[in-house]
Design a protein around this motif. Sequence first.
Motif, PDB file in Angstrom:
ATOM      1  N   SER A  69       0.909  -1.245   0.126  1.00 42.68           N
ATOM      2  CA  SER A  69       0.001   0.119  -0.082  1.00 42.68           C
ATOM      3  C   SER A  69       0.899   1.116  -0.125  1.00 42.68           C
ATOM      4  O   SER A  69       0.653   2.127  -0.544  1.00 42.68           O
ATOM      5  N   SER A 139      -4.546  11.059   0.087  1.00 38.13           N
ATOM      6  CA  SER A 139      -5.038  11.175   1.536  1.00 38.13           C
ATOM      7  C   SER A 139      -5.268   9.733   1.952  1.00 38.13           C
ATOM      8  O   SER A 139      -5.738   8.829   1.005  1.00 38.13           O
ATOM      9  N   ASN A 140      -4.921   9.105   2.972  1.00 37.28           N
ATOM     10  CA  ASN A 140      -5.114   7.766   3.391  1.00 37.28           C
ATOM     11  C   ASN A 140      -5.333   7.561   4.863  1.00 37.28           C
ATOM     12  O   ASN A 140      -4.719   8.640   5.635  1.00 37.28           O
ATOM     13  N   ASN A 141      -5.377   6.414   5.193  1.00 39.30           N
ATOM     14  CA  ASN A 141      -5.549   6.358   6.651  1.00 39.30           C
ATOM     15  C   ASN A 141      -4.425   5.402   7.497  1.00 39.30           C
ATOM     16  O   ASN A 141      -4.308   4.996   8.614  1.00 39.30           O
ATOM     17  N   LEU A 142      -3.275   5.203   6.489  1.00 34.61           N
ATOM     18  CA  LEU A 142      -2.188   4.426   6.882  1.00 34.61           C
ATOM     19  C   LEU A 142      -1.066   5.352   7.664  1.00 34.61           C
ATOM     20  O   LEU A 142      -0.309   4.755   8.451  1.00 34.61           O
ATOM     21  N   LYS A 144       0.532   8.357   9.660  1.00 37.09           N
ATOM     22  CA  LYS A 144       0.411   9.175  10.669  1.00 37.09           C
ATOM     23  C   LYS A 144       1.139  10.712  10.267  1.00 37.09           C
ATOM     24  O   LYS A 144       0.629  11.611  10.396  1.00 37.09           O
ATOM     25  N   CYS A 159       0.071   5.152  11.452  1.00 38.91           N
ATOM     26  CA  CYS A 159      -1.250   5.476  12.405  1.00 38.91           C
ATOM     27  C   CYS A 159      -1.728   4.220  13.132  1.00 38.91           C
ATOM     28  O   CYS A 159      -1.804   3.376  12.576  1.00 38.91           O
ATOM     29  N   LYS A 161      -4.299   4.145  14.991  1.00 37.14           N
ATOM     30  CA  LYS A 161      -5.569   4.022  14.720  1.00 37.14           C
ATOM     31  C   LYS A 161      -5.968   2.744  13.598  1.00 37.14           C
ATOM     32  O   LYS A 161      -6.567   1.716  14.112  1.00 37.14           O
ATOM     33  N   TYR A 162      -5.263   3.032  12.700  1.00 41.02           N
ATOM     34  CA  TYR A 162      -5.138   1.890  11.592  1.00 41.02           C
ATOM     35  C   TYR A 162      -4.906   0.566  12.195  1.00 41.02           C
ATOM     36  O   TYR A 162      -5.430  -0.552  11.933  1.00 41.02           O
ATOM     37  N   ASN A 165      -7.321  -1.175  14.312  1.00 34.75           N
ATOM     38  CA  ASN A 165      -8.482  -1.835  13.641  1.00 34.75           C
ATOM     39  C   ASN A 165      -8.246  -3.009  12.947  1.00 34.75           C
ATOM     40  O   ASN A 165      -9.041  -3.782  13.012  1.00 34.75           O
ATOM     41  N   ARG A 166      -6.954  -2.941  12.422  1.00 37.76           N
ATOM     42  CA  ARG A 166      -6.475  -4.203  11.920  1.00 37.76           C
ATOM     43  C   ARG A 166      -6.389  -5.533  12.692  1.00 37.76           C
ATOM     44  O   ARG A 166      -6.383  -6.519  12.356  1.00 37.76           O
TER      45      ARG A 166
END
Length: 653
Positions: A69, A139-142, A144, A159, A161-162, A165-166
């Motif tokens: 990713s 932009s991405n959630n991976l 930080k 990140c 948070k990511y 979640n995983r």
Amino acid sequence: MEAKINKQAQTIDRLSAELDSLVSNPQSEEAKENSKLKYQISQLQKAIAEERTNLKPLEVEMSASILDSLVSLFTVAIAGAFPNVPFIKAAVNPTSPKQEKFGDYQCNSSMQIAGMLKDAGEKIAPRDVAKKILDNIPSNNLIKETTIAGPGFINVFMCQKYMVNRIGELNNLGVQYDKSKSRGRKVVVDYSSPNIAKEMHVGHLRSTIIGDSIANLFEAYGYEVLRINHVGDWGTQFGMLIAHLIDLFPDYDKNVPRISDLQKFYKESKKRFDDEEDFKKRAYENVVKLQSHDPAIHKAWQAICEVSRIEFQKVYDRLQITGLKEVGESFYQDKMNAVVDQLKKRDLLEFDDGRYIMWAPGIEIPLTVVKTGGGYTYDTSDLTALNYRVNEIKGDILIYVVDCGQELHFRQVFAAASKAGFYDAAQTRVEHAGFGVVLGEDKKKFKTRSGETVRLVDLLDEGIKRANDQLLERGREKELTAQEMKDAADAVAYGCIKYADLKSNRKNDYVFSFDQMLDIRGNTAAYLLYQLTRIRSVNRKVEGKITDEEISKIATSGQFDLADPREFKLAKTILRFHEILSQAQRDLLIHPICEWMYDLSNAFSQFYDKCYIIEKKDGKEEIKVGRLILASATASVMEAAFKILGIRTLHKM
Ligand SMILES: NC(=[NH2+])NCCC[C@H](N)C(=O)O
């Protein structure tokens, strides 16, 4: 239009994979200096660049592999920042343990891009290149945070948070494999492949172990995998074996001949063949009769195959090798004529002193396709098998797990088959996954003390004995039932034999040492299997204090953190699972999976030593649910990895 783009994307993937393996192949490290390789690399880069320019805009492809990713994110960022640079795939790597404080992953493409810009007459400092790349990260959630270091390295912090979640997902659903790329695709893995009427030796053991785990790997990701045992069951040697069989076991077609030692049987036949004129004549006649399907001779041949098969099966049963389908050389006998005809028709064969040879592009030694006298060869049967696997079975990926000694043979066969149009390298991935020889602890060829080839069954017996001794030494018989002891000895012995083989780079020679492979303190299956039982037992600490439901609720809501650096490190290591497996599919190398398992187990130990599951606060007990979730996620990925390695796990040992 869509189809065209897809095809281009596939081409880019394939070229990138080729490029990656050229660059990352450890054996080619020195060879990198080699100008031929450099040229190849630059040609590949150009080809990729060309494909890229036809394929805009690039899209971010997020996958379960964090590394993949990040590569995609950076690749898109670079394309956006420098649209005129002939484009390359972003170079991103996880940072080494020593550099971890500077980031979790690092992208070091800035220097290369600055160099390319300079060549094109544009001067810009690598650090400024890095800035521009960062401005263009989608932009991405991976990610930080990022920093630029040194001459222009980009450090990436993941990140939390990511990650939370995983990890929560792993707790709730177990390991999930992305099957979107494998849908409807077939992989043919040719492995084990011993020879009939000969002893199955340690080389075949390697092929069996490595091949099985490569097959498991592709299967996990949803490919339809065909496990093919390409046994050597054809050839002129059968003439003499049949003659000897008929003499010794005249009722061979009624009763399976009791040949306890095929090796001896083979040697006796050979001796008679060399010494007795009449026997030799009968042997030759048998070859002709076998080829023309004479029923009696065919039956004799089958009887010999059956005896071997029973022997091979003993090894497969013990190692729990299943699904391996025997499609030996004999299967291709009737198909070889047609292939040779095709080659003749296309004018690819050259008559050379009684035989027909074929030159393959770039290879100095020709294949022998038809021998003097009209017989076919190992080259002919492999050309035919390849053609069959691509055009009849419709395999998309063909893998040959065969010793490195046959490297030239496979290069010849692949090049010749491609020249003959049997396959198109842009469509079908065809690879020889070679492996080195097995050495004894004296670094010489692996043999018994008296110099004989080691019988695999004896070797496996010794493994079991040693594993059992080890359990007794640790006094385990006091805790475990007789059945549990047996299961443990089996799992440890076979697990250790497999793991020791798989953890070394297959391309290198490998030293077989029971002492090392069973060492409970080393990087061995014994150690890892034991670790896994420990990880699984974490839950026992909270028995009766919290339910699975409550845990999974917290996992779903993501209401836990990775505040302790050891928690963070463990989570990060767990989440490398898909990255490691994605690389393994690309390189057909299994040892990085073992290295990662060892890292994982160490990360777990460090975490478990310091991060208590139950903490006391103001005299009250607090269950740290996040830590339970981390332990369960660790167990999930570790179990999944063991499954791919073909190693059975234990609840108790
Ligand atoms: N398609 C193949 N050539 N597979 C490998 C066959 C290995 C061969 N029977 C040997 O023992 O060396």
